[in-house]
Design an enzyme around this catalytic site. Structure first.
Site, PDB file in Angstrom:
ATOM      1  N   TYR A  33     -44.038  96.825  52.979  1.00  0.00           N
ATOM      2  CA  TYR A  33     -43.073  95.706  53.502  1.00  0.00           C
ATOM      3  C   TYR A  33     -42.009  95.565  52.717  1.00  0.00           C
ATOM      4  O   TYR A  33     -41.070  94.697  53.037  1.00  0.00           O
ATOM      5  CB  TYR A  33     -44.103  94.741  53.397  1.00  0.00           C
ATOM      6  CG  TYR A  33     -43.283  93.795  54.487  1.00  0.00           C
ATOM      7  CD1 TYR A  33     -42.831  93.738  55.206  1.00  0.00           C
ATOM      8  CD2 TYR A  33     -44.199  92.485  53.937  1.00  0.00           C
ATOM      9  CE1 TYR A  33     -42.350  92.244  55.978  1.00  0.00           C
ATOM     10  CE2 TYR A  33     -43.262  90.884  54.041  1.00  0.00           C
ATOM     11  CZ  TYR A  33     -42.486  91.344  55.496  1.00  0.00           C
ATOM     12  OH  TYR A  33     -42.434  89.567  55.460  1.00  0.00           O
ATOM     13  N   SER A  86     -38.215  87.192  52.929  1.00  0.00           N
ATOM     14  CA  SER A  86     -39.777  86.542  52.456  1.00  0.00           C
ATOM     15  C   SER A  86     -39.342  86.464  51.429  1.00  0.00           C
ATOM     16  O   SER A  86     -38.452  87.094  50.341  1.00  0.00           O
ATOM     17  CB  SER A  86     -40.653  87.877  52.982  1.00  0.00           C
ATOM     18  OG  SER A  86     -41.628  87.752  52.166  1.00  0.00           O
TER      19      SER A  86
END
Length: 235
Positions: free
Chosen positions: A150, A137
């Protein structure tokens, strides 16, 4: 350019979103796709389209991960590509996260990358080639509010894959990491396809095309990292 025809590719988290798009695109390029996810119904529908192999598994479970690699080898007698795509995430203030949520996110995002790599690398070393692609990501490279858990998991996944690249390069094994920005998927319990996301989010197929680009690099070339964002997302 590397031809993907008849290449055997495992795709984790393949039942929906980015993983599904990757599986479908690789199948279109002639690859033999092994779709892995926890949802049997969605896998059955996908493999009907890819004409490949589906394995219902929790890729963060040691036995399941070992079986995915072993079953792929038994079925196709080879393994060429491993796409580590399985991922989950929720966003909140740090004090509102529970230890259970921490464990769930790290289990899927970090352990769920570590285990399939652990069991695939010996096969790749034996044949002196192979390609691992991690779907990380853009938050592997930046911090943001409410992203404590996260983001930490994605930093960990990124560091693990970057270190692995250095370990296996001399064996002819490539490790590439892709860093998407916002993607229109079911991520974080959202519903894809909302009109307001058309200009603000990537499509799953955009990430799949990035995977294809990385995999089709000539044999002597490894694309270490590739980051992509929707045009409207500031970096």
């Amino acid at each position: 350019m590397t031809d993907l025809t008849d290449q055997v590719a495992i795709v984790t988290g393949a039942s929906r979103g980015i993983g599904r798009a990757i599986a479908l695109l690789l199948a279109l390029q002639g690859a033999k796709v092994v779709a892995v996810a926890r949802s049997a119904d969605e896998l059955d529908e996908l493999t009907h389209k890819t004409q490949g192999l589906s394995i219902e598994a929790d890729i963060a479970n040691d036995d399941d991960a070992a079986n995915v690699i072993a079953e792929t080898i038994r079925h196709y007698d080879r393994l060429d590509i491993l796409i580590c795509n399985a991922g989950v995430g929720t966003f909140n203030e740090l004090e509102d996260f529970t230890a259970t949520e921490w464990d769930r996110i790290f289990s899927t995002n970090v352990r769920g990358t570590f285990l399939p790599c652990k069991y695939a690398v010996p096969y790749f070393k034996a044949q002196q080639k192979g390609h691992i692609v991690g779907i990380a990501s853009d938050v592997s490279k930046r911090a943001f509010e409410h992203g404590t858990v996260y983001g930490a998991s994605k930093y960990a996944q990124d560091a693990m894959l970057a270190s692995l690249r250095k370990e296996v390069r001399s064996h002819g094994i490539k490790v590439s990491i892709i860093y998407p920005g916002m993607v229109d998927t079911y991520f974080n319990d959202t519903t894809p396809g909302q009109p307001q996301n058309e200009k603000t989010h990537l499509r799953p197929v955009d990430v799949a095309q990035a995977v294809r680009y990385v995999l089709e690099a000539p044999p002597h070339v490894v694309i270490d990292e590739l980051m992509l964002h929707p045009l409207t997302q500031e970096w």
